[in-house]
Design an enzyme around this catalytic site. Sequence first.
Site, PDB file in Angstrom:
ATOM      1  N   ASP A 235       0.852  -1.186   0.000  1.00  8.00           N
ATOM      2  CA  ASP A 235       0.000   0.000   0.000  1.00  8.00           C
ATOM      3  C   ASP A 235       0.890   1.238   0.000  1.00  8.00           C
ATOM      4  OD1 ASP A 235      -2.952   0.960   0.625  1.00  8.00           O
ATOM      5  OD2 ASP A 235      -1.606   2.160   1.854  1.00  8.00           O
ATOM      6  N   ASN A 243      -2.776  13.181  -2.875  1.00  9.04           N
ATOM      7  CA  ASN A 243      -3.880  13.728  -3.673  1.00  9.04           C
ATOM      8  C   ASN A 243      -4.333  15.082  -3.144  1.00  9.04           C
ATOM      9  OD1 ASN A 243      -4.230  11.776  -5.683  1.00  9.04           O
ATOM     10  ND2 ASN A 243      -5.508  10.480  -4.387  1.00  9.04           N
ATOM     11  N   HIS A 248      -4.782  15.092  -8.078  1.00  8.02           N
ATOM     12  CA  HIS A 248      -4.953  13.701  -8.520  1.00  8.02           C
ATOM     13  C   HIS A 248      -4.008  13.323  -9.646  1.00  8.02           C
ATOM     14  CE1 HIS A 248      -8.439  12.676  -6.067  1.00  8.02           C
ATOM     15  NE2 HIS A 248      -8.879  13.915  -6.267  1.00  8.02           N
ATOM     16  N   ASP A 252      -1.930   9.964  -9.671  1.00  7.82           N
ATOM     17  CA  ASP A 252      -1.867   8.966 -10.745  1.00  7.82           C
ATOM     18  C   ASP A 252      -0.423   8.670 -11.136  1.00  7.82           C
ATOM     19  OD1 ASP A 252      -4.584   8.812 -10.762  1.00  7.82           O
ATOM     20  OD2 ASP A 252      -4.881  10.012 -12.571  1.00  7.82           O
ATOM     21  N   GLU A 278      -4.794   2.395  -4.179  1.00  2.96           N
ATOM     22  CA  GLU A 278      -3.347   2.555  -4.052  1.00  2.96           C
ATOM     23  C   GLU A 278      -2.719   1.288  -3.489  1.00  2.96           C
ATOM     24  OE1 GLU A 278      -5.070   4.224  -0.169  1.00  2.96           O
ATOM     25  OE2 GLU A 278      -5.615   4.203  -2.282  1.00  2.96           O
TER      26      GLU A 278
END
Length: 362
Positions: A235, A243, A248, A252, A278
């Site tokens: 994770d 974010n 965002h 990404d 994630e």
Amino acid sequence: MTQTTSRPSDTKLSQFRVKGEIPVPMLIGWLTLAAVPILLFFAWRSLDRGMPGSATTLIVFAVLLGVNGIVYLISHNSTLQRRGFITAITILFTYLAINAVEDGSAIIWLFAYPPIIFYISESKVGVLACSGGLAGVGLLFSPLGDLVFDSPYSTSFRLTMLAVLGFEMSTCYVLDQSRRRSKLGLLKLAAEFEYAAKHDALTGLANRREAHEQLETEYQRYLRNSRGFSVLLMDIDLFKSVNDNHGHQVGDETIVMVARTLQEHSRKVDTLARWGGEEYLVLLPETNTVEAVKTANRIRQTIASTPIEVQDGNINTTISVGVATIHGTESVDRLLQRADEALYRAKTLGRNKVCDFETTHG
């Protein structure tokens, strides 16, 4: 499953059939079943007309086609069946044309040749066979053919036959190309749908459903031969803050960077999947806990040292990893639960760590 699954090439796709397409071996079988009684019928007619040589030849071709079909039923060698059928009918049609069987009318059977050849063989084979056939007919109808074979065909028939046969061959080629392009388009579309159904659009890794299928496959292999495997459940640490603070798009980019790092540090036999937003899962076949932990630490260290460029500089990303190795007869769900518990412990111990079910590393 390999790390990344590439889409099949056009050449590979062309080997597949679409729904409703007649398999070539089946088509050849049907044509053989139709051709054998027809040949025997005309052999009987030739014998009745006092032409035993022609009758014998037609019977031989009927036997050859029948033997070719029987050999396929025994060997299931479709290539041998196709080549044998093409050779037999090519020689047969040549014989019918040269010897003017049935008062010369048997040459009309040549019109059955182009559609059969284009359907059962590759396009270039069809072009070569039809071009050779048209050239052969042209030679037969030429003054040289008259000297050698003494053909009974009239001038008007010869001209009409050449024109119509050439037109049919050209039409068959165009229709065959259209059929092949349509088939390839359908297969490519199906392959793209299949790829999309199994892969994450952002990273190109396997999605959760595909990962479950690969886990089940590996688990069944483990039950058969006792070859263990491990999973890494990882994770991205504090991803929400990435974010919130950077947008965002940076989020990404971070997700893609981690996916790329997984690909760089994994084997082709490993399955890499985006498990959640994630979260990632790595399936490591025939890998014990020690080797799995080493792999996880290499990935963790590489990610920690790979900056992500943002508007006001760079940021560093870390991951936490939970490692679990299959034990005894436990289920896949229990294995994943242990990996998740190890991941949770890595988070609670300060993140940027690798934990197996019992030990903390890094």
